[in-house]
Scaffold this motif. Structure first.
Motif, PDB file in Angstrom:
ATOM      1  N   VAL A  11      -0.550   1.301 -16.943  1.00 36.35           N
ATOM      2  CA  VAL A  11      -0.411   1.805 -18.303  1.00 36.35           C
ATOM      3  C   VAL A  11      -1.712   2.450 -18.782  1.00 36.35           C
ATOM      4  N   THR A  12      -1.602   3.666 -19.297  1.00 38.32           N
ATOM      5  CA  THR A  12      -2.713   4.252 -20.062  1.00 38.32           C
ATOM      6  C   THR A  12      -2.336   4.075 -21.526  1.00 38.32           C
ATOM      7  N   PHE A  13      -3.110   3.265 -22.247  1.00 38.67           N
ATOM      8  CA  PHE A  13      -2.804   2.878 -23.626  1.00 38.67           C
ATOM      9  C   PHE A  13      -3.686   3.718 -24.546  1.00 38.67           C
ATOM     10  N   VAL A  14      -3.071   4.580 -25.352  1.00 43.01           N
ATOM     11  CA  VAL A  14      -3.834   5.555 -26.136  1.00 43.01           C
ATOM     12  C   VAL A  14      -3.965   5.123 -27.591  1.00 43.01           C
ATOM     13  N   VAL A  15      -5.198   4.973 -28.039  1.00 42.91           N
ATOM     14  CA  VAL A  15      -5.434   4.637 -29.446  1.00 42.91           C
ATOM     15  C   VAL A  15      -6.450   5.615 -30.034  1.00 42.91           C
ATOM     16  N   THR A  16      -6.530   5.642 -31.360  1.00 44.14           N
ATOM     17  CA  THR A  16      -7.531   6.506 -31.992  1.00 44.14           C
ATOM     18  C   THR A  16      -8.900   5.826 -31.909  1.00 44.14           C
ATOM     19  N   PRO A  24      -6.326  -6.845 -19.059  1.00 48.09           N
ATOM     20  CA  PRO A  24      -5.848  -7.193 -17.722  1.00 48.09           C
ATOM     21  C   PRO A  24      -5.752  -5.949 -16.842  1.00 48.09           C
ATOM     22  N   ASP A  25      -5.763  -6.165 -15.546  1.00 51.91           N
ATOM     23  CA  ASP A  25      -5.562  -5.062 -14.610  1.00 51.91           C
ATOM     24  C   ASP A  25      -4.275  -4.358 -14.984  1.00 51.91           C
ATOM     25  N   GLY A  26      -4.277  -3.050 -14.823  1.00 52.16           N
ATOM     26  CA  GLY A  26      -3.041  -2.324 -15.080  1.00 52.16           C
ATOM     27  C   GLY A  26      -3.003  -1.666 -16.442  1.00 52.16           C
ATOM     28  N   ILE A  27      -3.860  -2.089 -17.372  1.00 46.56           N
ATOM     29  CA  ILE A  27      -3.896  -1.428 -18.689  1.00 46.56           C
ATOM     30  C   ILE A  27      -5.263  -0.790 -18.905  1.00 46.56           C
ATOM     31  N   ARG A  28      -5.241   0.517 -19.139  1.00 43.26           N
ATOM     32  CA  ARG A  28      -6.490   1.239 -19.388  1.00 43.26           C
ATOM     33  C   ARG A  28      -6.438   1.758 -20.821  1.00 43.26           C
ATOM     34  N   LEU A  29      -7.463   1.435 -21.588  1.00 44.20           N
ATOM     35  CA  LEU A  29      -7.525   1.846 -22.994  1.00 44.20           C
ATOM     36  C   LEU A  29      -8.249   3.179 -23.101  1.00 44.20           C
ATOM     37  N   THR A  43      -3.660  13.012 -17.004  1.00 43.43           N
ATOM     38  CA  THR A  43      -3.191  11.781 -16.341  1.00 43.43           C
ATOM     39  C   THR A  43      -1.951  12.022 -15.485  1.00 43.43           C
ATOM     40  N   LYS A  44      -1.278  13.160 -15.717  1.00 43.10           N
ATOM     41  CA  LYS A  44      -0.081  13.508 -14.933  1.00 43.10           C
ATOM     42  C   LYS A  44       0.989  12.405 -14.968  1.00 43.10           C
ATOM     43  N   VAL A  45       1.160  11.773 -16.120  1.00 43.42           N
ATOM     44  CA  VAL A  45       2.231  10.773 -16.232  1.00 43.42           C
ATOM     45  C   VAL A  45       3.584  11.488 -16.319  1.00 43.42           C
ATOM     46  N   LYS A  46       4.647  10.766 -15.977  1.00 45.12           N
ATOM     47  CA  LYS A  46       5.985  11.345 -16.102  1.00 45.12           C
ATOM     48  C   LYS A  46       6.680  10.883 -17.386  1.00 45.12           C
ATOM     49  N   TRP A  47       6.166   9.775 -17.957  1.00 47.18           N
ATOM     50  CA  TRP A  47       6.798   9.201 -19.146  1.00 47.18           C
ATOM     51  C   TRP A  47       5.777   8.923 -20.243  1.00 47.18           C
ATOM     52  N   LEU A  48       6.181   9.204 -21.481  1.00 44.54           N
ATOM     53  CA  LEU A  48       5.434   8.773 -22.659  1.00 44.54           C
ATOM     54  C   LEU A  48       6.267   7.679 -23.322  1.00 44.54           C
ATOM     55  N   VAL A  49       5.678   6.482 -23.452  1.00 46.51           N
ATOM     56  CA  VAL A  49       6.336   5.395 -24.180  1.00 46.51           C
ATOM     57  C   VAL A  49       5.683   5.399 -25.554  1.00 46.51           C
ATOM     58  N   GLY A  50       6.371   6.004 -26.515  1.00 47.69           N
ATOM     59  CA  GLY A  50       5.715   6.279 -27.795  1.00 47.69           C
ATOM     60  C   GLY A  50       6.330   5.555 -28.965  1.00 47.69           C
ATOM     61  N   ASP A  51       5.461   5.102 -29.875  1.00 48.02           N
ATOM     62  CA  ASP A  51       5.873   4.543 -31.153  1.00 48.02           C
ATOM     63  C   ASP A  51       6.694   5.612 -31.887  1.00 48.02           C
ATOM     64  N   MET A  55       0.822  -1.203   0.000  1.00 48.51           N
ATOM     65  CA  MET A  55       0.000   0.000   0.000  1.00 48.51           C
ATOM     66  C   MET A  55       0.864   1.264   0.000  1.00 48.51           C
ATOM     67  N   THR A  56       2.154   1.096   0.258  1.00 49.37           N
ATOM     68  CA  THR A  56       2.999   2.272   0.484  1.00 49.37           C
ATOM     69  C   THR A  56       3.187   3.116  -0.779  1.00 49.37           C
ATOM     70  N   THR A  57       3.528   2.494  -1.909  1.00 44.82           N
ATOM     71  CA  THR A  57       3.774   3.294  -3.108  1.00 44.82           C
ATOM     72  C   THR A  57       2.746   2.994  -4.183  1.00 44.82           C
ATOM     73  N   ALA A  58       2.315   4.053  -4.859  1.00 46.68           N
ATOM     74  CA  ALA A  58       1.412   3.855  -5.998  1.00 46.68           C
ATOM     75  C   ALA A  58       2.235   3.283  -7.150  1.00 46.68           C
ATOM     76  N   ALA A  59       1.590   2.476  -7.982  1.00 49.90           N
ATOM     77  CA  ALA A  59       2.299   1.936  -9.146  1.00 49.90           C
ATOM     78  C   ALA A  59       2.705   3.085 -10.060  1.00 49.90           C
ATOM     79  N   PRO A  60       3.948   3.067 -10.566  1.00 52.85           N
ATOM     80  CA  PRO A  60       4.325   4.115 -11.525  1.00 52.85           C
ATOM     81  C   PRO A  60       3.423   4.032 -12.760  1.00 52.85           C
ATOM     82  N   HIS A  61       3.073   5.192 -13.300  1.00 48.17           N
ATOM     83  CA  HIS A  61       2.074   5.272 -14.361  1.00 48.17           C
ATOM     84  C   HIS A  61       2.720   5.817 -15.633  1.00 48.17           C
ATOM     85  N   VAL A  62       2.613   5.084 -16.732  1.00 47.23           N
ATOM     86  CA  VAL A  62       3.155   5.571 -18.007  1.00 47.23           C
ATOM     87  C   VAL A  62       2.065   5.598 -19.071  1.00 47.23           C
TER      88      VAL A  62
END
Length: 462
Positions: free
Chosen positions: A38-43, A66-71, A109-117, A3-10
């Protein structure tokens, strides 16, 4: 997770096409495995297709991803009636529309990283402006990206003019052990029209440049042994592949068409190493004559075959006749051949019954085949599929290629004899097994791809 740390969000941003969504979804699974959200961004059109394919009405209930991926979806800038098959128009609208929406999403979303194609490089500058760091993912081969990095040099050497037009038409070698470059088969050559090619070239070179300037790391879905020469020449590209859904191939990989799983039951009934699997990815289109020759060629092999025919795989020719002809063909081969509109390819290629893979050689298909030690009959359609064919036929020597006749058509006799050649060649089989072992070593615990994934995860936690 404690419970101590939130999962890092990309935020993960693929180019909106099947061959890009799949590897970036696979990479997202690997990040979720390592504790990320993960926030997974599609058109929007892609979003609708992914959800349509994930939830066939029969399989109600249960979360699709699965848990952890939001489309999350953003508009692609095209109107409803617009043709998304005109690539230059599609790219143009995309690059005008998407960066603004991505910027908005980053603020929310206040992410710190963009993992981009890399192919979405047009969004990298906006991300950096907002203080978000960028990791780039290239969904094709390291050789392909390395070649794009070389383009300014190739322009200087007189291979292309400054608008990306080929001034030479012979293939050229960048380094021994790397596929040759075909100047008329570059990613921007898809659109025949002159202005289309210029728009394409501007976008491709702009995206490549954005990746070089803004990305702190560039990873690709490949592995050291597959492309030793390319990784030596371009040490800034890190292999993290071959990526897959998961060991049991259960996690969804963002398919855009509903899969026909009946083919797996059909494969279960076939002898080991007997089936010819035929699939040309999400883009290739055949004219009626070529379509017919391929069908008759498969029948001529006398072997069981599993053939993926997308609903839009044939160009409209003499519509009625060819539809009737194809139905008659399917009835005739019903005992031996199975035709489906889309199938869970990773599971098919992992199946003991498959003898060889007749493929357009898109990079995902190539890596999926390699990972399963499958032999190839190569039938490239466009862009990076030609260098991929060089890898398969000339560098790894795990397959052979079809040769079209004078009129550009691959005949039924050619299909049948080449299938026979691939299936009968023990040397090809042995090399395919060796390459599979190397792929498994790299992707496994302690392997180079696995270590690079861990390094990526460490960077993304910063």
């Amino acid at each position: 997770m404690g419970m101590t740390t939130a999962a890092p969000h990309v935020m993960v941003l693929p180019f909106p096409a099947q061959g890009h969504v799949t590897p970036l979804m696979e990479l997202s699974h690997r990040l979720v495995d390592r504790g990320f959200q993960v926030t997974f961004v599609v058109t929007e059109p892609i979003h609708a297709l992914v959800f349509g394919a994930l939830r066939p009405p029969a399989a109600a209930g249960g979360s699709a991803l699965p848990d952890g991926i939001r489309l999350v979806s953003v508009p692609d800038g095209l109107a409803d009636g617009d043709d998304r098959r005109s690539l230059s128009r599609f790219l143009d609208c995309l690059s005008r529309s998407v960066p603004g929406y991505v910027e908005q999403l980053i603020r929310e979303t206040k992410v710190k990283w963009l993992v981009g194609d890399v192919n979405m490089g047009m969004c990298f500058e906006a991300a950096r402006r907002l203080g978000v760091r960028v990791a780039a993912v290239f969904p094709a081969s390291a050789a392909c990206l390395g070649t794009l990095f070389k383009v300014p040099q190739l322009i200087e050497d007189g291979v292309f003019d400054e608008k990306g037009y080929p001034k030479r038409h012979d293939s050229l070698e960048i380094a021994p052990g790397m596929p040759p470059v075909f100047p008329s088969q570059m990613p921007w050559s898809i659109d025949g029209a002159v202005e289309g090619q210029e728009v394409g070239y501007q976008l491709v070179s702009g995206n490549t440049q954005a990746a070089r300037v803004h990305a702190e790391t560039i990873v690709c879905n490949s592995f050291l042994d597959a492309e030793a020469a390319a990784f030596e020449l371009f040490p800034g590209i890190l292999p993290v592949g071959p990526l897959s859904a998961d060991a049991a191939l259960l996690k969804p990989v963002g398919q855009l068409l509903p899969e026909d799983t009946g083919c797996l039951r059909w494969l279960d009934a076939q002898p080991d190493g007997s089936v010819v699997y035929v699939a040309f990815g999400s883009f290739a289109i055949f004219n009626p004559r070529q379509f017919e020759e391929l069908a008759l060629g498969l029948e001529l092999t006398g072997r069981p075959f599993l053939w993926v025919v997308r609903p839009d795989f044939r160009t409209a020719g003499d519509g009625g006749a060819s539809k009737a002809w194809f139905e008659e063909f399917q009835a005739r081969v019903a005992g031996t051949g199975m035709v489906v509109s889309w199938c869970p390819q990773q599971k098919v290629l992992a199946h003991r019954a498959v003898a060889c893979f007749v493929s357009h050689c898109g990079w995902n298909s190539t890596m999926e085949g390699v990972r399963n030690g499958v032999r190839f009959l190569c039938w490239p359609y466009f862009v990076d599929q030609f260098p991929n064919r060089s890898y398969i036929c000339d560098i790894w020597r795990t397959g052979v290629a079809v040769s079209p006749g004078e009129d550009g058509v691959v005949t039924k006799e050619e299909v049948s004899s080449k299938v026979g050649q691939v299936v009968g060649d023990e040397g090809i089989a042995a090399r395919a097994r060796r390459l599979k072992d190397a792929a498994c070593r790299c992707a496994g615990e302690g392997g180079s791809s696995h270590e690079n994934l861990n390094r990526l995860a460490d960077l993304l936690r910063e």
